[in-house]
Structure formats: structure tokens, C-alpha cells
Design a protein around this motif. Structure first.
Motif, PDB file in Angstrom:
ATOM      1  N   SER A 230     -24.214 -24.036 -38.625  1.00 11.89           N
ATOM      2  CA  SER A 230     -23.353 -23.055 -39.289  1.00 11.89           C
ATOM      3  C   SER A 230     -23.861 -22.697 -40.677  1.00 11.89           C
ATOM      4  N   ASN A 231     -24.451 -23.662 -41.384  1.00 13.79           N
ATOM      5  CA  ASN A 231     -24.876 -23.438 -42.756  1.00 13.79           C
ATOM      6  C   ASN A 231     -25.920 -24.486 -43.121  1.00 13.79           C
ATOM      7  N   ALA A 232     -26.958 -24.076 -43.829  1.00 17.22           N
ATOM      8  CA  ALA A 232     -27.995 -25.015 -44.272  1.00 17.22           C
ATOM      9  C   ALA A 232     -28.506 -24.568 -45.640  1.00 17.22           C
ATOM     10  N   ARG A 257     -20.676 -25.103 -50.615  1.00 21.41           N
ATOM     11  CA  ARG A 257     -19.241 -25.368 -50.646  1.00 21.41           C
ATOM     12  C   ARG A 257     -18.511 -24.222 -49.954  1.00 21.41           C
ATOM     13  N   ARG A 258     -17.624 -24.559 -49.043  1.00 25.98           N
ATOM     14  CA  ARG A 258     -16.868 -23.534 -48.328  1.00 25.98           C
ATOM     15  C   ARG A 258     -15.906 -22.821 -49.288  1.00 25.98           C
ATOM     16  N   LEU A 259     -15.858 -21.499 -49.145  1.00 24.07           N
ATOM     17  CA  LEU A 259     -15.006 -20.705 -50.025  1.00 24.07           C
ATOM     18  C   LEU A 259     -13.558 -20.655 -49.555  1.00 24.07           C
ATOM     19  N   ASP A 260     -13.311 -21.179 -48.339  1.00 25.54           N
ATOM     20  CA  ASP A 260     -11.931 -21.175 -47.837  1.00 25.54           C
ATOM     21  C   ASP A 260     -11.206 -22.486 -48.148  1.00 25.54           C
ATOM     22  N   GLU A 295     -24.824 -43.581 -35.814  1.00 23.62           N
ATOM     23  CA  GLU A 295     -25.087 -43.946 -37.208  1.00 23.62           C
ATOM     24  C   GLU A 295     -25.080 -42.678 -38.047  1.00 23.62           C
ATOM     25  N   ILE A 296     -24.228 -42.656 -39.061  1.00 25.31           N
ATOM     26  CA  ILE A 296     -24.137 -41.512 -39.966  1.00 25.31           C
ATOM     27  C   ILE A 296     -24.316 -42.029 -41.385  1.00 25.31           C
ATOM     28  N   ASP A 297     -25.391 -41.591 -42.025  1.00 25.14           N
ATOM     29  CA  ASP A 297     -25.767 -42.100 -43.338  1.00 25.14           C
ATOM     30  C   ASP A 297     -25.582 -40.997 -44.377  1.00 25.14           C
ATOM     31  N   THR A 298     -24.796 -41.270 -45.422  1.00 21.31           N
ATOM     32  CA  THR A 298     -24.608 -40.310 -46.517  1.00 21.31           C
ATOM     33  C   THR A 298     -25.351 -40.762 -47.779  1.00 21.31           C
ATOM     34  N   LYS A 299     -26.391 -41.581 -47.617  1.00 22.32           N
ATOM     35  CA  LYS A 299     -27.145 -42.084 -48.767  1.00 22.32           C
ATOM     36  C   LYS A 299     -27.611 -40.925 -49.647  1.00 22.32           C
ATOM     37  N   TYR A 300     -27.505 -41.106 -50.954  1.00 21.11           N
ATOM     38  CA  TYR A 300     -27.832 -40.151 -52.012  1.00 21.11           C
ATOM     39  C   TYR A 300     -26.776 -39.058 -52.188  1.00 21.11           C
ATOM     40  N   PHE A 301     -25.896 -38.881 -51.209  1.00 24.39           N
ATOM     41  CA  PHE A 301     -24.834 -37.888 -51.360  1.00 24.39           C
ATOM     42  C   PHE A 301     -23.619 -38.587 -51.971  1.00 24.39           C
ATOM     43  N   LYS A 302     -23.628 -38.677 -53.300  1.00 24.38           N
ATOM     44  CA  LYS A 302     -22.621 -39.453 -54.023  1.00 24.38           C
ATOM     45  C   LYS A 302     -21.418 -38.596 -54.442  1.00 24.38           C
ATOM     46  N   GLY A 303     -21.652 -37.349 -54.774  1.00 24.35           N
ATOM     47  CA  GLY A 303     -20.571 -36.476 -55.193  1.00 24.35           C
ATOM     48  C   GLY A 303     -20.396 -35.293 -54.268  1.00 24.35           C
ATOM     49  N   ASN A 304     -21.083 -35.316 -53.144  1.00 32.31           N
ATOM     50  CA  ASN A 304     -21.045 -34.153 -52.242  1.00 32.31           C
ATOM     51  C   ASN A 304     -21.106 -34.561 -50.773  1.00 32.31           C
ATOM     52  N   ILE A 372     -16.418 -32.109 -42.270  1.00 37.63           N
ATOM     53  CA  ILE A 372     -15.222 -31.457 -42.783  1.00 37.63           C
ATOM     54  C   ILE A 372     -15.040 -31.832 -44.253  1.00 37.63           C
ATOM     55  N   PRO A 373     -14.886 -30.856 -45.161  1.00 42.97           N
ATOM     56  CA  PRO A 373     -15.048 -29.429 -44.879  1.00 42.97           C
ATOM     57  C   PRO A 373     -16.496 -28.964 -45.010  1.00 42.97           C
ATOM     58  N   ASP A 374     -17.304 -29.692 -45.813  1.00 41.72           N
ATOM     59  CA  ASP A 374     -18.689 -29.318 -46.102  1.00 41.72           C
ATOM     60  C   ASP A 374     -19.369 -30.531 -46.726  1.00 41.72           C
TER      61      ASP A 374
END
Length: 412
Positions: A230-232, A257-260, A295-304, A372-374
Motif C-alpha cells: 500500500s505504501n513504501a 504517516r497516514r493522513l486519516d 517473527e516480527i522485528d521492529t528493531k531500530y523503529f523506536k518512535g515509529n 495499524i495504522p502505519d
């Protein structure tokens, strides 16, 4: 020399540059041989970063260049090098980048390839520091055993075109469904190339899989690939199924960031954000199979990082996938079956989760990650058992039994 193929038809991958660079040093690509490295070594060809230019920097051999540059040839022949791919598989396209080589780029190139076993390659001496050097007779003798002059042509002799000084790409579409392990870059007769990108999809020998341990069926190194998203905005979803651990936030999938988003955010009774929208990415598995671990890793994504996610799977034929690509993946809801329900995610953390597959007992060919959401995810691993392996295991472990839709078993 082998026959040079005619120009091929467009492959299913309309933009092959979104696939993985199988020659890159970051996935294990390695230069085995180069005829000459006088001004700059061939190892620069497979650097993962973009080439740059230092206007006033010189070495003892001449201007410092971020690429492979041979001396001006004064003997018969032409220069060439051999690269061992870090990921072995199907090549869909090649980028010969001559950025910053405005006055000394190679005028023409051709590219050959081979599928070689490890024992056939044998021991190739390490190259060491090569700037200012040319290949020795002994090195020529060792590499001659590979008979690289007889390898198949992926790109016939072609002229290179100079574009902008800092961005000069020459793209070649490859029409081949064979598995390749090595490429030979020929330049005619000499000169410089900044980067060689060999884009494609991995291809694993599934007959050698260990049936007792789950394997990442979505791994790009094995043939997994993103076929829709959907978005990259900040990073392609293919990064999530890349090789090894993430290196930075740039080595993942991140959306805008989603505008909705509501002006004021609220949680539901389960602690999940109540928002109207989401972002998604769809992957074709490297092999149809049953997913048992996620396995879902969010490493380095601390504020997003995303607030939550879910994973669904389905079975699609090749034609159905192509139809979905054209329809931007507007797939009937009944096609998708949940592998992971809506699950809260934490920033900068690796999440190891059990799939619902043990209850559903279904083979899938495609998986969809919805966030969800982004936000951003660094790695997605969908571990399980290839369908052929599952068939062998049905008597051993009833929990792994699964159903196959009519007409699909013949494609397994």
C-alpha cells in the motif's frame, strides 16, 4: 563461446530494481577474479552503498574512483571479472552503473552467467589488496578451470550510455528462468564501472531441507518476494524478508504517516488503537507451505513502530496473482485466512509468535502483513514447513495435517 540470446520479453517483474541485489557484498557477494585493478579494485562493484566522488583525492596510481577501473589497455584482449553471487537464484535484471566515470567509463559490456557447484569452483586464492595490480599468470591459470568464456550470455555486447554525472544507470532486462551462482562482467576494451547490481530472486534446493525444523518460507534468499504493498515511502517491504539481521532503520519497511489518523487517538478494550486505516504488504512465499511460527522485528523503529499488526494467508495460482497485481490486491475477504490475529507491537523489539496454522491446518502460497495504522518493521520471518515436507509428515505428527483446495495439489 555460447550463442548470444535474442532480446527477451518483459518478465513478470515490471520494476526489477525493487528485487534484491544478489551480487551485493551485504548478502555475501564476492569478487573471485579480475584481469586488472590498476586504478580501483573490482570489489567496489558490489558495495551496497551508492558510488560517490572525491574531486581532489588521488592515490599513488591516479585519481581515487569509487568503482572498478582498469588501466588503459595496451595489449590485445579486453578486461573482465568474475563475481560469486551472495544469493543464488533467478536473475531478472541488471544495472551497470557508470556514475562519476564521465571520461573513463567502459564503452561496452556483456554479462555471462553460470550455475556452478562448490566443488566445481574449487579453491580460488584470496585477492587481497589489488589497487595498482593486474592478474598474474598463476591467477589466470586457476580461474581458467571455470571456463567462464563459455558461460551463457545474459546480456550480449551492448553500448553503455552516459547520463547525469552523479546518476548514470544502464538497465538490462534478463529473460531467463535458470538458477545462477556466478556472473562474469566483460568490459570492452577497458575503463571503469561504478557498480554492478544483479537483481533477482533466490532459489533454494528444497530437496535438501531438514523436515524436522521449520524454515523461513518468505525469505528473499530462498525465493520469497513482495508482490504488492500500500505504501513504501521510506523503505521497500522486500527489506523485511532480507538476509540476516537488520542493519539500521533504512534496512526495513517504513510507510508515511497516514493522513486519516484521528485528531485524538483512543484505545479499544484490548489496548489497540482505534483508527480507520492501515498499511499492508503481500508476499509470495518461496515455497507453498504451512506457517507455524511468525517473527516480527521492529528493531531500530523506536518512535515509529506500528501500534499493532496481523498476518493472513491464502492460496493463489500464478494467473490469480497477476490479476491481483493489476487490481492492486483487492482480494475477496473469504480468500484470506488469519495466521496471526491483531497483535500489539512494541518499539525496537523482536516478537516471536505462534501461527494459528496449527488450528487451521492450511497450506498457503501468499501472506499479507497488515500494520495499524502505519510505521516501520525491520524483519518479517514466516517459518514453517514446505508443502511437500508436510505431506511426508502427516503420519508422524497429526497436528501438521492440512487441507489443499481442489486443483491446487497438482501445482505443489
Amino acid at each position: 563461446m555460447t550463442d548470444i540470446p535474442k532480446e527477451g520479453k518483459l518478465t513478470r517483474f515490471l520494476d526489477f530494481t525493487q528485487l534484491i541485489d544478489m551480487a551485493s557484498e551485504c548478502v555475501g557477494g564476492k569478487v573471485l577474479f579480475a584481469t586488472d585493478d590498476f586504478f580501483a579494485p573490482a570489489e567496489n562493484l558490489i558495495k551496497s552503498d551508492s558510488p560517490n566522488f572525491k574531486e581532489h583525492e588521488y592515490t599513488e596510481f591516479g585519481r581515487w574512483m569509487d568503482g572498478w577501473e582498469t588501466r588503459r589497455k595496451r595489449i590485445p584482449g579486453h578486461d573482465w571479472c568474475i563475481i560469486q553471487l551472495g544469493i543464488q537464484g533467478i536473475i531478472h535484471g541488471i544495472d551497470v552503473d557508470i556514475s562519476y566515470f564521465s571520461g573513463n567509463y567502459a564503452p561496452r559490456v556483456s554479462i555471462q552467467a553460470a550455475n556452478l557447484s562448490e566443488d566445481k569452483v574449487g579453491e580460488v586464492p584470496p585477492r587481497g589488496v589489488r589497487t595498482g595490480a593486474a592478474a598474474t599468470p598463476e591467477e589466470f591459470a586457476v580461474i581458467a578451470k571455470l571456463k567462464s568464456n563459455t558461460w551463457d550470455y545474459l546480456v550480449p555486447m551492448s553500448e553503455l550510455k552516459l547520463g547525469n554525472a552523479d546518476s548514470s544507470h544502464n538497465y538490462f532486462l534478463v529473460n531467463s528462468q535458470q538458477r545462477w551462482t556466478h556472473v562474469r562482467l566483460n568490459i570492452f576494451p577497458d575503463g571503469g564501472i561504478a557498480r554492478l547490481r544483479v537483481y533477482g530472486t533466490g532459489q533454494k534446493d528444497w530437496t535438501a531441507s531438514d523436515s524436522k525444523e521449520p524454515i523461513d518460507l518468505a525469505a528473499i534468499a530462498f525465493g520469497g518476494v513482495c508482490v504488492g504493498f500500500s505504501n513504501a515511502h521510506f523503505g521497500h517491504p522486500n527489506n523485511m524478508i532480507g538476509v540476516g539481521k537488520p542493519k539500521s532503520m533504512a534496512d526495513g519497511w517504513e510507510t508515511a504517516r497516514r493522513l486519516d489518523r484521528p485528531p485524538v487517538l483512543e484505545n479499544d478494550e484490548n489496548g489497540l488503537l482505534q483508527v480507520p486505516g492501515c498499511e499492508w504488504a503481500v508476499f509470495r512465499l518461496a515455497h507453498p507451505g504451512v506457517i507455524t511460527q511468525i517473527e516480527i522485528d521492529t528493531k531500530y523503529f523506536k518512535g515509529n513502530s506500528p501500534d499493532s499488526c496481523r498476518v493472513d494467508g491464502c492460496i493463489l495460482t500464478t494467473q490469480e496473482e497477476e490479476d491481483m497485481v493489476r487490481q492492486k490486491w483487492v482480494l475477496p475477504a473469504h480468500k484470506w485466512k488469519p495466521l496471526l490475529p491483531s497483535t500489539k507491537l512494541c518499539p525496537n523489539q523482536n516478537h516471536l509468535l505462534d501461527s494459528l496454522t496449527l488450528e487451521l491446518q492450511d497450506v498457503i502460497t501468499h501472506a499479507r502483513l497488515t500494520i495499524i495504522p502505519d510505521g516501520g518493521v525491520s524483519r518479517l520471518r514466516l517459518k514453517g514447513f514446505p508443502s511437500s515436507v508436510c505431506l511426508l509428515r502427516t503420519g508422524e505428527k497429526p497436528m501438521l495435517r492440512f487441507s489443499v483446495k481442489a486443483g491446487f495439489r497438482a501445482n505443489l
